[in-house]
Motif scaffolding. Sequence first.
Motif, PDB file in Angstrom:
ATOM      1  N   GLU A  98       0.836  -1.209   0.000  1.00  0.00           N
ATOM      2  CA  GLU A  98       0.000   0.000   0.000  1.00  0.00           C
ATOM      3  C   GLU A  98       0.871   1.260   0.000  1.00  0.00           C
ATOM      4  OE1 GLU A  98      -3.599  -2.040   2.670  1.00  0.00           O
ATOM      5  OE2 GLU A  98      -2.329  -0.470   3.535  1.00  0.00           O
ATOM      6  N   GLU A 142       4.376   1.923  -4.632  1.00  0.00           N
ATOM      7  CA  GLU A 142       3.811   1.398  -5.881  1.00  0.00           C
ATOM      8  C   GLU A 142       4.886   0.734  -6.745  1.00  0.00           C
ATOM      9  OE1 GLU A 142       1.682   4.337  -8.058  1.00  0.00           O
ATOM     10  OE2 GLU A 142       0.214   4.623  -6.453  1.00  0.00           O
ATOM     11  N   GLY A 143       4.474  -0.271  -7.477  1.00  0.00           N
ATOM     12  CA  GLY A 143       5.319  -0.808  -8.546  1.00  0.00           C
ATOM     13  C   GLY A 143       6.580  -1.517  -8.100  1.00  0.00           C
TER      14      GLY A 143
END
Lengths: 323, 323
Positions: free
Chosen positions: A172, A175-176
């Motif tokens: 959470e 990202e990525g």
Amino acid sequence: MKDFQGLMVPTYEDVVAAHARIAPHIHRTPVLTSSFLNELTGAELFFKCENFQKAGAFKVRGASNAVFGLRDDQLERGVATHSSGNHALSLSYAAGRRGIPCTVVMPRTAPQAKKDAVRGYGGVIVECEPSTSSREAVFAEVQARTGADFVHPYNDPRVIAGQGTCSRELMEQVEGLDAVVAPIGGGGMISGTCLTLSSIAPGVEIYAAEPVNADDAARSFRAGHIIADDAPDTVADGLKVPLKELTWHFLRTYATDVLTATEEEIVEAMKLHWKRMKIVIEASCSVPLAVILKNPERFRGKRVGVILTGGNVDLDKLPWMKG
Amino acid sequence: MKDFQGLMVPTYEDVVAAHARIAPHIHRTPVLTSSFLNELTGAELFFKCENFQKAGAFKVRGASNAVFGLRDDQLERGVATHSSGNHALSLSYAAGRRGIPCTVVMPRTAPQAKKDAVRGYGGVIVECEPSTSSREAVFAEVQARTGADFVHPYNDPRVIAGQGTCSRELMEQVEGLDAVVAPIGGGGMISGTCLTLSSIAPGVEIYAAEPVNADDAARSFRAGHIIADDAPDTVADGLKVPLKELTWHFLRTYATDVLTATEEEIVEAMKLHWKRMKIVIEASCSVPLAVILKNPERFRGKRVGVILTGGNVDLDKLPWMKG
């Protein structure tokens, strides 16, 4: 929870339930970055700082999930475990929060600071000799006498589901991600990581990082069956314990690889963390940075989550101190 | 900037301008809390973690404000300073970011690690003998030769305006503070804190925390005029330098009090930070916790901001190590 060839294996639904259950009792720990370490490794590193966690380690996630998942009729008899490390502190902390008894079987040779911390959280220590046979005999006696629920440090589906909340937060927060690296001792954190990532981010690589001096997981992974260590000795003292059937299941099913580092590389990585990130972490959780530095081709150009598992260090006995 | 009895004094507008100027080059550092330390002190403590700042200390705020505020025609000649500490690193870092020359006059006895760090950021070191007269002579020579802009470590309105951005962030991050405590050496951080708080939160108490062994600020504050230390010696090595007219102006006009702690109390507080908060901080910035513990009646029940000024520590020479 599902039955897998006779093993009770936690599912991602257990992780989600664990997260809701333990949220009031744990920190959502921050993710730190270091431009220096990014440059040094050629990767983008995201450090999940469980050294800032309650009781100083990720272990409080699994312990809290077990304790706060107990039925009302189990509360009076409390919980018990054997551990000389962070699980002992974490279970005592969680039991203290719920106001139930907690008994910890610990070798009489365990560091005084660890004993003090367990008692500080309200845990009761029963000492054993520093041998497996003594520990098992004393623990059996404790369990017979108290009827307490046994919360194993890692080979317990409730504990693994709790540890799985850590990489759930990490996903959470960042990202990525291309990969996640976590240290491996008994395999509780790696199992939780495997459980969560295989469910919500199956493309993310999962690396277990292990001391060469306690490389049962690496040898087991190559052999395809559990191989135990023979009296491992490493500065990463949280990583000496062996795999068990449940953690072995997760490791062999979902891990990308197990990478190892020498004692020297581990201490060097530990100092780098302290010096450059200004954080206090245990030797155990510097093994991931050590293996990333040792295997640059695996990580270069990738976004890599690194789980810093704990910060309970004896400041008077740092590995780079003489004598 | 305003003229106050012949002194060029920075204003809060300078802090706001500094913040916009330096934002791309510094971290907005996090604020950490510790339930253990709250219980221990009876106060609610909010630690502004400048140990996580670029170059490892708040000094990069003031240094960056000076460097990025230079006119184009000043760039070629660069900046210069004398410092054996965090200001040397910070000015080198800022100059490196702007791509201009930076010369630092340092005693030849300064720690190798500090010299390496200055050079790592691209600064040029000119060594002097460890005496005030040698430092001044060498610095005069450097300035004459290079024509560089002198950025004093603290007695400079640009530097003080830059340091004022720290408590500006703190006030945005934490609501309803009753007091702020920061260490005092030359007084740059305290001056910036006074400048900001007197403008945007004049009800907040401002405490300067100082080693008993280098208590020129405490004695000056009581006497009503600057009294210099005589060869101060303290584990809080960032706090040995004396007040100057500009920092004295802020201290005497806006500070609530100057509180002192002994060497033993400082080291004890430093260990508490490391052990309980799992962060690496300098001895200098554990003086605030030491004075809070020593004066519980002043802080009990209050919401207190504490500025942790830096984390550049020699891990091989910790104050609690023997020999």
